[in-house]
Design an enzyme around this catalytic site. Structure first.
Site, PDB file in Angstrom:
ATOM      1  N   SER A 121       0.828  -1.212   0.000  1.00 36.23           N
ATOM      2  CA  SER A 121       0.000   0.000   0.000  1.00 36.23           C
ATOM      3  C   SER A 121       0.859   1.257   0.000  1.00 36.23           C
ATOM      4  CB  SER A 121      -0.906   0.025   1.237  1.00 36.23           C
ATOM      5  OG  SER A 121      -1.673  -1.150   1.321  1.00 36.23           O
TER       6      SER A 121
HETATM    7  N1  SAH Z   1      -0.541  -4.891   4.077  1.00 31.11           N
HETATM    8  C1  SAH Z   1       0.077  -5.249   2.822  1.00 31.11           C
HETATM    9  C2  SAH Z   1      -0.821  -4.889   1.652  1.00 31.11           C
HETATM   10  C3  SAH Z   1      -1.006  -6.064   0.771  1.00 31.11           C
HETATM   11  S1  SAH Z   1      -2.263  -5.959  -0.447  1.00 31.11           S
HETATM   12  C4  SAH Z   1       1.466  -4.655   2.701  1.00 31.11           C
HETATM   13  O1  SAH Z   1       1.833  -3.841   3.565  1.00 31.11           O
HETATM   14  O2  SAH Z   1       2.204  -5.016   1.787  1.00 31.11           O
HETATM   15  C5  SAH Z   1      -3.525  -6.965   0.258  1.00 31.11           C
HETATM   16  C6  SAH Z   1      -3.210  -8.414   0.500  1.00 31.11           C
HETATM   17  O3  SAH Z   1      -4.408  -9.038   0.958  1.00 31.11           O
HETATM   18  C7  SAH Z   1      -2.781  -9.220  -0.736  1.00 31.11           C
HETATM   19  O4  SAH Z   1      -1.520  -9.769  -0.500  1.00 31.11           O
HETATM   20  C8  SAH Z   1      -3.855 -10.311  -0.860  1.00 31.11           C
HETATM   21  O5  SAH Z   1      -3.350 -11.567  -1.287  1.00 31.11           O
HETATM   22  C9  SAH Z   1      -4.386 -10.380   0.559  1.00 31.11           C
HETATM   23  N2  SAH Z   1      -5.732 -10.943   0.733  1.00 31.11           N
HETATM   24  C10 SAH Z   1      -6.835 -10.783  -0.046  1.00 31.11           C
HETATM   25  N3  SAH Z   1      -7.885 -11.452   0.478  1.00 31.11           N
HETATM   26  C11 SAH Z   1      -7.434 -12.030   1.638  1.00 31.11           C
HETATM   27  C12 SAH Z   1      -8.038 -12.851   2.635  1.00 31.11           C
HETATM   28  N4  SAH Z   1      -9.324 -13.223   2.589  1.00 31.11           N
HETATM   29  N5  SAH Z   1      -7.275 -13.254   3.681  1.00 31.11           N
HETATM   30  C13 SAH Z   1      -5.963 -12.907   3.768  1.00 31.11           C
HETATM   31  N6  SAH Z   1      -5.337 -12.151   2.845  1.00 31.11           N
HETATM   32  C14 SAH Z   1      -6.057 -11.699   1.805  1.00 31.11           C
END
Ligand code: SAH
Length: 209
Positions: free
Chosen positions: A52
């Site tokens: 993000s």
């Molecule tokens: N907080 C992260 C942002 C990652 S983007 C960072 O700092 O890099 C969001 C993430 O949510 C993705 O990696 C995606 O695979 C994950 N995601 C989507 N649905 C999900 C679920 N139901 N449970 C766990 N992770 C999930």
């Protein structure tokens, strides 16, 4: 990043600003993205997912009103960057990632950087982490069609849940849900945001996203 992107946009919590200046963002992006690590945007981390934008990470952390001994759950570990920022600000941090490749990479990365105490799990975060509940804060870093019931239930009284919610899988309004008593929740909108879809039992189904 702190002086140009965070302070001018209203990030005032000193603990959040200090955490954002301590966590080395360049260690959480792919090698070919290192030059852009402190850019004012989200960046690809593989598997069609993103780390993000720094401002969004800081804004969610500030809006979660974290104290040093808070128990926090993050849904969507991704690169592990958000989990590291939360670990600087709170007590026990739990984070769930559904993608097995990202889950493995972020586990190794967080260990290498000294965040071995962050509890990680690979699976569907829309169901929360019942064994570790209740949480003082839950931060969801992917957007769902509604607030998952399991996550509301796993909030402590007084707890804050931050989640992007929207009718389309890629455009959401950031909601803050505060549990004011056992049956009473207060819901606020914090603005429009763009997150990757939250895929799972209480999120979008894979084919919809
Ligand atoms: N907080 C992260 C942002 C990652 S983007 C960072 O700092 O890099 C969001 C993430 O949510 C993705 O990696 C995606 O695979 C994950 N995601 C989507 N649905 C999900 C679920 N139901 N449970 C766990 N992770 C999930």
């Amino acid at each position: 990043m702190v002086d140009e992107q965070l302070v001018p946009r209203g990030i005032r919590d000193r603990r959040v600003l200090s955490a954002m200046s301590r966590v080395p963002r360049e260690r959480f992006v792919p090698e070919h993205m290192v030059a852009y690590a402190y850019s004012d945007c989200a960046l690809p981390i593989g598997e069609e997912q993103t780390i993000s934008q720094p401002f969004i990470v800081a804004m969610m952390a500030q809006s979660a009103e974290l104290s040093a001994d808070d128990r926090v759950l993050e849904i969507g570990t991704g690169s592990g960057y958000g989990a590291a920022v939360l670990a600087e600000l709170a007590g026990d941090v739990y984070s769930i990632e559904r993608n097995t490749i990202l889950a493995r990479q972020s586990r190794e990365r967080l260990q290498r950087l000294g965040y071995a105490h962050v509890h990680l799990r690979c699976g569907d975060g829309t169901k929360g982490w019942p064994d570790a509940a209740p949480f003082d804060a839950i931060i969801v870093t992917a957007g769902g069609p509604e607030v998952p019931e399991s996550l509301r239930e796993q909030l402590a009284i007084g707890g804050r849940l931050l989640i992007p919610v929207g009718r389309s899988p890629r455009h959401q309004s950031l909601r803050r849900v505060r549990r004011v008593s056992t049956d009473d929740y207060r819901n606020e909108g914090l603005g429009n945001v763009v997150f990757v879809p939250l895929i799972g039992e209480q999120g979008w189904h894979e084919e919809e996203s």
